[in-house]
Structure formats: C-alpha cells, structure tokens
Design a protein around this motif. Structure first.
Motif, PDB file in Angstrom:
ATOM      1  N   ASN A 252       6.390   7.042  72.621  1.00  0.00           N
ATOM      2  CA  ASN A 252       6.466   8.494  72.731  1.00  0.00           C
ATOM      3  C   ASN A 252       5.814   9.070  71.487  1.00  0.00           C
ATOM      4  N   LEU A 253       4.969  10.075  71.683  1.00  0.00           N
ATOM      5  CA  LEU A 253       4.263  10.701  70.571  1.00  0.00           C
ATOM      6  C   LEU A 253       4.726  12.144  70.433  1.00  0.00           C
ATOM      7  N   TYR A 254       5.116  12.495  69.228  1.00  0.00           N
ATOM      8  CA  TYR A 254       5.538  13.849  68.882  1.00  0.00           C
ATOM      9  C   TYR A 254       4.475  14.366  67.913  1.00  0.00           C
ATOM     10  N   ILE A 255       3.671  15.310  68.364  1.00  0.00           N
ATOM     11  CA  ILE A 255       2.468  15.684  67.628  1.00  0.00           C
ATOM     12  C   ILE A 255       2.476  17.169  67.286  1.00  0.00           C
ATOM     13  N   THR A 256       2.079  17.482  66.064  1.00  0.00           N
ATOM     14  CA  THR A 256       1.789  18.854  65.678  1.00  0.00           C
ATOM     15  C   THR A 256       0.277  18.959  65.564  1.00  0.00           C
ATOM     16  N   LEU A 257      -0.326  19.737  66.460  1.00  0.00           N
ATOM     17  CA  LEU A 257      -1.775  19.911  66.438  1.00  0.00           C
ATOM     18  C   LEU A 257      -2.200  20.691  65.199  1.00  0.00           C
ATOM     19  N   SER A 258      -3.481  20.703  64.910  1.00  0.00           N
ATOM     20  CA  SER A 258      -3.986  21.370  63.708  1.00  0.00           C
ATOM     21  C   SER A 258      -3.726  22.879  63.708  1.00  0.00           C
ATOM     22  N   ASN A 259      -3.480  23.461  64.879  1.00  0.00           N
ATOM     23  CA  ASN A 259      -3.157  24.894  64.950  1.00  0.00           C
ATOM     24  C   ASN A 259      -1.654  25.155  64.882  1.00  0.00           C
ATOM     25  N   GLY A 260      -0.843  24.097  64.689  1.00  0.00           N
ATOM     26  CA  GLY A 260       0.604  24.231  64.564  1.00  0.00           C
ATOM     27  C   GLY A 260       1.367  24.058  65.861  1.00  0.00           C
ATOM     28  N   GLU A 261       0.670  23.925  66.975  1.00  0.00           N
ATOM     29  CA  GLU A 261       1.320  23.753  68.273  1.00  0.00           C
ATOM     30  C   GLU A 261       1.956  22.364  68.369  1.00  0.00           C
ATOM     31  N   ALA A 262       3.190  22.316  68.856  1.00  0.00           N
ATOM     32  CA  ALA A 262       3.887  21.045  69.049  1.00  0.00           C
ATOM     33  C   ALA A 262       3.604  20.517  70.445  1.00  0.00           C
ATOM     34  N   VAL A 263       3.285  19.228  70.523  1.00  0.00           N
ATOM     35  CA  VAL A 263       2.963  18.570  71.782  1.00  0.00           C
ATOM     36  C   VAL A 263       3.737  17.259  71.845  1.00  0.00           C
ATOM     37  N   ILE A 264       4.229  16.931  73.035  1.00  0.00           N
ATOM     38  CA  ILE A 264       4.807  15.606  73.248  1.00  0.00           C
ATOM     39  C   ILE A 264       3.988  14.912  74.325  1.00  0.00           C
TER      40      ILE A 264
END
Length: 114
Positions: A5-17
């Motif tokens: 499982n990947l919990y990611i904060t994109l470079s624009n600050g958006e959180a994505v799973i």
C-alpha cells in the motif's frame, strides 16, 4: 508477488493512496527502479499521477498488502514499513520501520553505477 500500500503526498500537496501489486519489496528492484526513483525525479503532480496510474491501482488499499510505503514528493522522502491490517476494526497500521532495506538497496544500485 508482494503487494504494498502506498500513501503518497504529491508535489502539489495532494494526498493519494494506491496499491502496487508487482514486486514491491525493495530488494526485488522493480518498485524502486521503475516507480519510486522516476516518481521522485518529477516535480509535476499531473506527471506523478500519470506514472502512478501506469503502475498502481489508485484509490485502493489491500488488506493482504505486506508492506507500506509513505512517500512525500514535496520533501522527496520515502519511508518503508510492514503493513498491518486489523480485520475486526478495518484499520491499517504501520508495523516495523523497514526503511533501512530501502536505503540499503539504493546504496547497492549506486555502487553498481560507480
């Protein structure tokens, strides 16, 4: 096949799973060389999302995931953990910090290129 499982904060600050179903142990190389390093080199949220769509199932988490990656593309930081899912409470939790395995793999591939 190991899932993560990947919990990611994109470079624009958006959180994505999302979930990566293909060889996601760092020592297997695939996730580090095909997904993480290219992802860390980008500085564009749309390009980051496009790469994730290519290699992951977005907006999903898997109860049978072995690992958890926490990736912050604003700070270019990657942390790697065991993933623990509690069926009774339907909650995912971080297990043991395994980031040393990720950094050891990075060192190994850096030494091969020298």
């Amino acid at each position: 096949m190991t899932r993560s499982n990947l919990y990611i904060t994109l470079s624009n600050g958006e959180a994505v799973i999302c979930v990566s179903d293909s060889s996601s142990s760092p020592e297997q190389g695939y996730i580090v060389e095909i997904l993480l390093l290219p992802l860390l080199s980008l500085n564009d949220a749309e390009a980051e999302r496009a790469l994730l769509v290519e290699h992951c199932a977005l907006d999903e988490l898997r109860t049978n995931a072995t690992y958890r990656y926490e990736i912050n593309l604003q700070t270019k930081a990657v942390a790697f953990f065991d993933e623990i899912y509690f069926y009774k409470t339907d909650i995912f939790r971080k297990g043991e910090n395994l980031t040393r395995r990720y950094t050891a793999y990075l060192s190994a591939i850096a030494n091969k290129t020298l």
